[in-house]
Design a protein around this motif. Structure first.
Motif, mmCIF file in Angstrom:
data_model
loop_
_atom_site.group_PDB
_atom_site.id
_atom_site.type_symbol
_atom_site.label_atom_id
_atom_site.label_comp_id
_atom_site.label_asym_id
_atom_site.label_seq_id
_atom_site.Cartn_x
_atom_site.Cartn_y
_atom_site.Cartn_z
ATOM 1 N N THR A 146 -0.086 -7.446 9.332
ATOM 2 C CA THR A 146 -0.311 -6.011 9.467
ATOM 3 C C THR A 146 0.231 -5.257 8.257
ATOM 4 O OG1 THR A 146 1.810 -5.544 10.535
ATOM 5 C CG2 THR A 146 -0.008 -6.251 11.961
ATOM 6 N N ALA A 147 -0.308 -4.098 8.042
ATOM 7 C CA ALA A 147 0.150 -3.247 6.936
ATOM 8 C C ALA A 147 1.574 -2.760 7.164
ATOM 9 C CB ALA A 147 -0.789 -2.053 6.776
ATOM 10 N N GLN A 148 2.050 -2.830 8.404
ATOM 11 C CA GLN A 148 3.408 -2.390 8.720
ATOM 12 C C GLN A 148 4.455 -3.473 8.449
ATOM 13 O OE1 GLN A 148 0.729 -1.805 10.983
ATOM 14 N NE2 GLN A 148 0.586 0.168 9.911
ATOM 15 N N THR A 149 4.024 -4.643 8.035
ATOM 16 C CA THR A 149 4.963 -5.737 7.754
ATOM 17 C C THR A 149 5.919 -5.328 6.641
ATOM 18 O OG1 THR A 149 3.314 -7.399 8.373
ATOM 19 C CG2 THR A 149 5.163 -8.143 7.024
ATOM 20 N N ASP A 150 7.201 -5.566 6.867
ATOM 21 C CA ASP A 150 8.205 -5.363 5.814
ATOM 22 C C ASP A 150 8.256 -6.662 5.009
ATOM 23 O OD1 ASP A 150 10.549 -5.215 4.278
ATOM 24 O OD2 ASP A 150 11.548 -3.934 5.748
ATOM 25 N N ALA A 151 7.558 -6.678 3.877
ATOM 26 C CA ALA A 151 7.394 -7.914 3.115
ATOM 27 C C ALA A 151 8.734 -8.494 2.684
ATOM 28 C CB ALA A 151 6.509 -7.654 1.892
ATOM 29 N N ALA A 152 9.621 -7.661 2.162
ATOM 30 C CA ALA A 152 10.915 -8.148 1.682
ATOM 31 C C ALA A 152 11.744 -8.725 2.821
ATOM 32 C CB ALA A 152 11.672 -7.027 0.981
ATOM 33 N N ALA A 208 10.979 -15.663 -4.816
ATOM 34 C CA ALA A 208 9.741 -15.028 -5.271
ATOM 35 C C ALA A 208 8.526 -15.647 -4.592
ATOM 36 C CB ALA A 208 9.622 -15.147 -6.786
ATOM 37 N N GLY A 209 8.594 -16.961 -4.341
ATOM 38 C CA GLY A 209 7.484 -17.640 -3.678
ATOM 39 C C GLY A 209 7.290 -17.172 -2.255
ATOM 40 N N PHE A 210 8.379 -17.021 -1.514
ATOM 41 C CA PHE A 210 8.272 -16.502 -0.141
ATOM 42 C C PHE A 210 7.668 -15.099 -0.151
ATOM 43 C CE2 PHE A 210 11.762 -19.567 1.090
ATOM 44 C CZ PHE A 210 11.020 -20.255 2.038
ATOM 45 N N LEU A 211 8.162 -14.249 -1.046
ATOM 46 C CA LEU A 211 7.654 -12.882 -1.106
ATOM 47 C C LEU A 211 6.173 -12.859 -1.477
ATOM 48 C CD1 LEU A 211 8.207 -9.867 -0.916
ATOM 49 C CD2 LEU A 211 8.923 -9.917 -3.319
ATOM 50 N N ALA A 212 5.794 -13.714 -2.435
ATOM 51 C CA ALA A 212 4.382 -13.763 -2.840
ATOM 52 C C ALA A 212 3.495 -14.197 -1.680
ATOM 53 C CB ALA A 212 4.212 -14.712 -4.025
ATOM 54 N N CYS A 213 3.970 -15.133 -0.871
ATOM 55 C CA CYS A 213 3.185 -15.592 0.282
ATOM 56 C C CYS A 213 3.002 -14.464 1.293
ATOM 57 C CB CYS A 213 3.863 -16.789 0.941
ATOM 58 S SG CYS A 213 3.710 -18.341 0.019
ATOM 59 N N VAL A 214 4.082 -13.746 1.577
ATOM 60 C CA VAL A 214 3.980 -12.639 2.530
ATOM 61 C C VAL A 214 3.042 -11.560 1.985
ATOM 62 C CG1 VAL A 214 5.242 -10.805 3.703
ATOM 63 C CG2 VAL A 214 6.253 -13.086 3.527
ATOM 64 N N GLU A 215 3.176 -11.265 0.720
ATOM 65 C CA GLU A 215 2.302 -10.240 0.131
ATOM 66 C C GLU A 215 0.845 -10.688 0.137
ATOM 67 O OE1 GLU A 215 4.190 -9.600 -3.636
ATOM 68 O OE2 GLU A 215 5.457 -7.969 -2.851
#
Length: 206
Positions: free
Chosen positions: A155-161, A139-146
């Protein structure tokens, strides 16, 4: 007058650390009661072991609490919103790589090794706090990317997951490499390479 019980002849705090190192090295299922009793302090009798810890499972719960409150804190930066998100990820991975190669305990990460030692249904349940710790890191990694996307750093095209999973997979993989004796300098340098995945998705990339 009632006779006082015989005092313990071992340091309980040190015994938990010794037990932690055994579980860390061998896993829960493969660490026997005889190993624990022989290696905790200068040796501990069965009655003293059960009086102090209750059971192997209860001891492991104390060990996990000790680990998560000490060595396991290396990834806390993932949840620190005061840090820039890229820095939070890089700091967690560098701290983890360093901890996993320290000479005063078994190599690798007990949180990641819980994946390998959870062989039986009983062990899966006992290792639930380690699974919860992995879920927090995920969850921490995902929160950082988000956060990086919300601030337009990524970029808005980043696949966060997908990007978060890449970093989590890298972190878990450090354990196998550390166990195999890969030097810390190599692991630390690999963190630099892993962070290029973030930089490839920067919105300000030329």
């Amino acid at each position: 007058m009632a006779q006082m019980g015989r005092p313990r002849t071992f340091d309980r705090d040190a015994a938990i650390t010794q037990a932690m190192h055994l579980f860390w090295e061998h896993g829960y299922d493969s660490t026997s009661l005889s190993q624990l009793k022989a290696n905790m302090g200068s040796g501990i009798s069965a009655p003293s072991f059960y009086a102090a810890f209750g059971s192997k499972e209860a001891l492991f719960k104390e060990v996990m609490e000790r680990y998560l409150n000490t060595h396991g804190r290396v990834t806390e930066s993932l949840l620190d919103t005061a840090l820039p998100p890229r820095d939070a990820i890089e700091l967690a991975m560098r701290r983890s790589a360093r901890m996993q190669c320290e000479p005063d305990h078994p190599r690798g990460c007990l949180v990641a090794l819980g994946l390998l030692s959870a062989c039986s249904p009983e062990t899966v349940a006992i290792c639930a706090p380690l699974a919860a710790a992995r879920a927090r890191n995920r969850a921490g990694f995902l929160a950082c990317v988000e956060r990086g996307m919300a601030s337009s750093e990524l970029t808005a095209q980043t696949d966060a997951a997908a990007l978060a999973t890449l970093f989590e997979s890298f972190l878990l993989g450090l354990t196998t490499l550390a166990r195999d004796g890969v030097p810390h300098a190599v692991l630390d340098a690999s963190v630099t390479q892993a962070m290029s995945a973030w930089d490839a998705m920067r919105s300000d990339k030329a």
